[in-house]
Design a protein around this motif. Structure first.
Motif, short mmCIF file in Angstrom:
data_model
loop_
_atom_site.label_atom_id
_atom_site.label_comp_id
_atom_site.label_asym_id
_atom_site.label_seq_id
_atom_site.Cartn_x
_atom_site.Cartn_y
_atom_site.Cartn_z
N GLY A 203 9.27 21.01 -19.51
CA GLY A 203 9.13 21.78 -20.74
C GLY A 203 9.50 20.99 -21.98
O GLY A 203 8.83 21.11 -23.02
N ASP A 204 10.56 20.18 -21.91
CA ASP A 204 11.04 19.49 -23.11
C ASP A 204 10.43 18.11 -23.30
O ASP A 204 10.32 17.63 -24.44
CB ASP A 204 12.56 19.36 -23.06
CG ASP A 204 13.26 20.69 -23.30
OD1 ASP A 204 12.68 21.53 -24.01
OD2 ASP A 204 14.36 20.89 -22.79
N TYR A 205 10.04 17.46 -22.20
CA TYR A 205 9.56 16.09 -22.32
C TYR A 205 8.10 15.92 -21.92
O TYR A 205 7.54 14.83 -22.10
CB TYR A 205 10.43 15.15 -21.48
CG TYR A 205 11.86 15.06 -21.98
CD1 TYR A 205 12.22 14.12 -22.94
CD2 TYR A 205 12.83 15.93 -21.50
CE1 TYR A 205 13.52 14.05 -23.41
CE2 TYR A 205 14.13 15.87 -21.96
CZ TYR A 205 14.47 14.93 -22.91
OH TYR A 205 15.76 14.86 -23.39
N GLY A 206 7.51 16.97 -21.36
CA GLY A 206 6.10 16.89 -20.99
C GLY A 206 5.80 15.92 -19.88
O GLY A 206 4.67 15.45 -19.75
N VAL A 207 6.79 15.61 -19.05
CA VAL A 207 6.59 14.62 -18.01
C VAL A 207 5.83 15.23 -16.83
O VAL A 207 5.86 16.45 -16.62
CB VAL A 207 7.93 14.05 -17.51
CG1 VAL A 207 8.60 13.23 -18.61
CG2 VAL A 207 8.85 15.15 -17.03
N ARG A 208 5.22 14.37 -16.08
CA ARG A 208 4.57 14.80 -14.83
C ARG A 208 5.53 14.51 -13.68
O ARG A 208 6.00 13.38 -13.52
CB ARG A 208 3.27 14.04 -14.63
CG ARG A 208 2.56 14.41 -13.32
CD ARG A 208 1.29 13.60 -13.14
NE ARG A 208 0.65 13.89 -11.87
CZ ARG A 208 -0.40 13.25 -11.39
NH1 ARG A 208 -0.97 12.28 -12.12
NH2 ARG A 208 -0.91 13.56 -10.23
N VAL A 209 5.85 15.54 -12.91
CA VAL A 209 6.78 15.40 -11.78
C VAL A 209 5.98 15.58 -10.50
O VAL A 209 5.13 16.47 -10.40
CB VAL A 209 7.91 16.44 -11.87
CG1 VAL A 209 8.91 16.24 -10.74
CG2 VAL A 209 8.60 16.37 -13.22
N GLU A 210 6.26 14.74 -9.51
CA GLU A 210 5.54 14.85 -8.25
C GLU A 210 6.49 14.67 -7.07
O GLU A 210 7.60 14.12 -7.20
CB GLU A 210 4.42 13.81 -8.17
CG GLU A 210 4.87 12.37 -8.29
CD GLU A 210 3.71 11.40 -8.30
OE1 GLU A 210 3.91 10.26 -7.84
OE2 GLU A 210 2.61 11.78 -8.74
N ALA A 211 6.04 15.16 -5.92
CA ALA A 211 6.78 15.02 -4.66
C ALA A 211 6.06 14.02 -3.78
O ALA A 211 4.82 13.96 -3.76
CB ALA A 211 6.88 16.37 -3.96
N GLY A 212 6.83 13.23 -3.05
CA GLY A 212 6.24 12.27 -2.14
C GLY A 212 7.22 11.88 -1.05
O GLY A 212 8.38 12.30 -1.06
N VAL A 213 6.75 11.08 -0.12
CA VAL A 213 7.60 10.57 0.94
C VAL A 213 8.37 9.38 0.40
O VAL A 213 7.79 8.47 -0.19
CB VAL A 213 6.78 10.16 2.17
CG1 VAL A 213 7.67 9.53 3.23
CG2 VAL A 213 6.04 11.36 2.74
N GLY A 214 9.69 9.39 0.55
CA GLY A 214 10.52 8.32 0.03
C GLY A 214 10.68 7.18 1.01
O GLY A 214 10.01 7.11 2.05
N THR A 215 11.58 6.29 0.71
CA THR A 215 11.86 5.13 1.57
C THR A 215 13.19 5.28 2.31
O THR A 215 13.49 4.48 3.19
CB THR A 215 11.90 3.85 0.73
OG1 THR A 215 12.92 3.98 -0.29
CG2 THR A 215 10.56 3.60 0.05
N THR A 216 13.97 6.29 1.97
CA THR A 216 15.26 6.51 2.63
C THR A 216 15.07 7.39 3.85
O THR A 216 14.49 8.48 3.76
CB THR A 216 16.25 7.18 1.66
OG1 THR A 216 16.38 6.39 0.48
CG2 THR A 216 17.61 7.34 2.31
N GLU A 217 15.54 6.93 5.00
CA GLU A 217 15.33 7.67 6.24
C GLU A 217 16.45 8.68 6.51
O GLU A 217 17.59 8.49 6.09
CB GLU A 217 15.24 6.71 7.42
CG GLU A 217 13.99 5.83 7.39
CD GLU A 217 13.88 4.97 8.63
OE1 GLU A 217 12.87 5.11 9.35
OE2 GLU A 217 14.81 4.18 8.89
N ILE A 218 16.10 9.74 7.24
CA ILE A 218 17.05 10.78 7.61
C ILE A 218 17.83 10.32 8.84
O ILE A 218 17.24 10.04 9.89
CB ILE A 218 16.32 12.10 7.95
CG1 ILE A 218 15.41 12.52 6.79
CG2 ILE A 218 17.31 13.19 8.29
CD1 ILE A 218 14.52 13.71 7.12
N PRO A 219 19.15 10.22 8.78
CA PRO A 219 19.93 9.88 9.98
C PRO A 219 19.72 10.91 11.08
O PRO A 219 19.69 12.12 10.82
CB PRO A 219 21.37 9.87 9.48
CG PRO A 219 21.26 9.57 8.01
CD PRO A 219 20.01 10.28 7.57
#
Length: 482
Positions: free
Chosen positions: A102-118
């Motif tokens: 709302g304040d910065y007009g940025v585009r936010v997205e979800a993706g698969v990261g590089t950190t693995e789940i223990p």
């Protein structure tokens, strides 16, 4: 209310997370049953990875002055954070995302990261998977495992350094740090982390727990905001349950070091009470882990020794400064760093004391002192009074305990608003030491009112909204998320 866009993003994060967990559990189950290792390509391709929130801020849109202390993008660049259990943190994540969009007009997205789940974080207590014959060392070579060198509070403590080309963090805590604390919360409190509410009361005496439980059960019988009382040992009480007080008494709360009780509201606006026992070590331990839940505030409601001759047993002390002789945080937050009082919390506690006591401010001043609280790591500090007296005098201290300054320092460190209202239970340097009969009379008179002041303060704080999160708690270079 969260926007459709942010809710969809959180749903995407949750889908990615559940898919990674399912793949990791399936691979682990297959290995335990057959001895067959998963294809190494799965790990290279991120099959077991946490989801990630990503955004890029070009710096072209400046929202101007903002009335809140968080939700700010202070410099252009890429931002990201690995997220665990997105469904658990959905309202928080959606709110933070909406502010930035709302304040910065940025585009936010979800993706698969590089950190693995223990692997140990995807095992459920009720699993029929038998790991008895599996070597933890062997499992950690084959599957992702907890690596302590990658879990820490460097960002919160101002020690984080950005690697070349790496995105800036969006939040104080990434997924491995959060998962570490979620597991510890269940262990220490005996309750599911998901039941922790936005407003947390700490106490150092179990009698406050009894009073809170009785009050909470009464609240469930009314038509109000609360839906359940969750208690240590896994007990859950809902409206209409038979003999709820006996169910709490019969629960396995004694097995847990710092039992918690959560009066749950659907929007997490309820109240959590934690009996942290005595000492700064417990106070640090539990707040290290509660901080990842991003509570709105935490308050200490406990007993103290009065240091002024004019004080009486049962008087209150509202801390506006802390003398930190607890020493448990000296290496990460040196004691010479001032811990400021949070005005909104101070006002809420003062107003709550007026409401509950039914006294005017002028009348209340006769039994409530505002001043410095000493927190010591020595339960028998009285035996070294000669060494302590000068320090108490120089600091103008009015009370002494073993938890309050630690809780305040942890709130400061982790950007959680904090406050302290103590009740004088003895005056050791003035010859008023509790004896068994005196102690019972004091408890019966003081505890109910004191606890109700803490609860009334929560009612006051709910109306503060973003104002509660003071800019006093923010450093020069902060991650955007609260």
């Amino acid at each position: 209310m969260p926007s459709t866009q942010s809710l969809q993003l959180v749903e995407q994060l949750d889908t990615l997370y559940r898919e990674s967990v399912a793949r990791l559990r399936a691979a682990l189950t297959h290995y335990i049953r057959t001895g067959e290792r998963p294809d190494p390509a799965m790990r290279r391709d991120g099959a077991f990875a946490y989801p990630e929130i990503r955004l890029r801020y070009e710096g072209g849109r400046d929202p101007g002055p903002l009335g809140r202390s968080f939700g700010r993008l202070q410099q252009p660049g890429d931002y990201a954070i690995a997220v665990t259990q997105p469904a658990l943190f959905a309202p928080y994540l959606a709110q933070q995302i909406d502010l930035l969009i709302g304040d910065y007009g940025v585009r936010v997205e979800a993706g698969v990261g590089t950190t693995e789940i223990p692997y140990n974080y995807v095992l459920d207590a009720g699993d029929d998977l038998d790991l008895t014959g599996a070597s933890p060392v062997e499992l950690s070579r084959i599957f992702p495992s907890t690596i302590l060198s990658q879990i820490g509070d460097e960002l919160a403590d101002g020690l984080w350094m950005q690697a070349d080309g790496a995105p800036r963090p969006l939040a104080l805590f990434d997924a491995p740090r959060v998962d570490f604390s979620l597991a510890r919360l269940r262990h220490y409190t005996g309750t599911p982390p998901g039941h922790v509410q936005d407003y947390i009361l700490f106490t150092n005496y179990h009698r406050y727990v009894d009073e809170f439980v009785h009050w909470a059960i009464d609240q469930l019988d009314k038509d109000g905001r609360y839906t359940m009382l969750s208690g240590a040992g896994g007990v859950e009480i809902r409206r209409g349950d038979p003999d709820p007080r006996q169910a709490i008494a019969d629960s396995a709360w004694r097995k847990h070091q710092m039992p918690a009780y959560h009066l749950v509201a659907p929007d997490r606006s309820g109240i959590t009470l934690v009996n942290i026992g005595v000492g700064p070590s417990n106070a640090k331990t539990i707040t290290d882990h509660l901080a990842v839940m991003r509570p709105a505030a935490w308050l200490m409601i406990g007993h103290c020794g009065g240091l002024r001759p004019s004080q009486r047993i049962g008087d209150y002390v509202l801390a506006h400064a802390y003398l930190r002789d607890d020493h448990v945080l000296d290496s990460v937050l040196p004691p010479e760093i001032p811990i400021p009082a949070i005005a909104e919390v101070q006002q809420a506690l003062t107003r709550a004391a007026e409401i509950v006591s039914g006294q005017s401010m002028e009348q209340l001043k006769l039994r409530m002192r505002t001043g410095t609280v000493v927190t010591s790591d020595d339960r028998n500090w009285e035996l070294r009074y000669t060494a302590s007296a000068l320090r108490f005098s120089q600091s103008r201290a009015v009370a002494i305990d073993m938890e309050s300054a630690t809780l305040a320092a942890q709130g400061y460190r982790f950007r959680v608003p904090y406050g302290t209202l103590l009740c004088v239970s003895d005056k050791p340097i003035h010859g008023e030491i509790k004896l068994p009969g005196q102690a019972n009379r004091f408890y019966e008179r003081a505890i109910a009112e004191h606890l109700q002041i803490g609860i009334a303060a929560v009612d006051q704080l709910r109306g503060e909204g973003a104002r509660l999160h003071s800019r006093k708690l923010r450093a020069f270079d902060e991650p955007p998320f609260r």
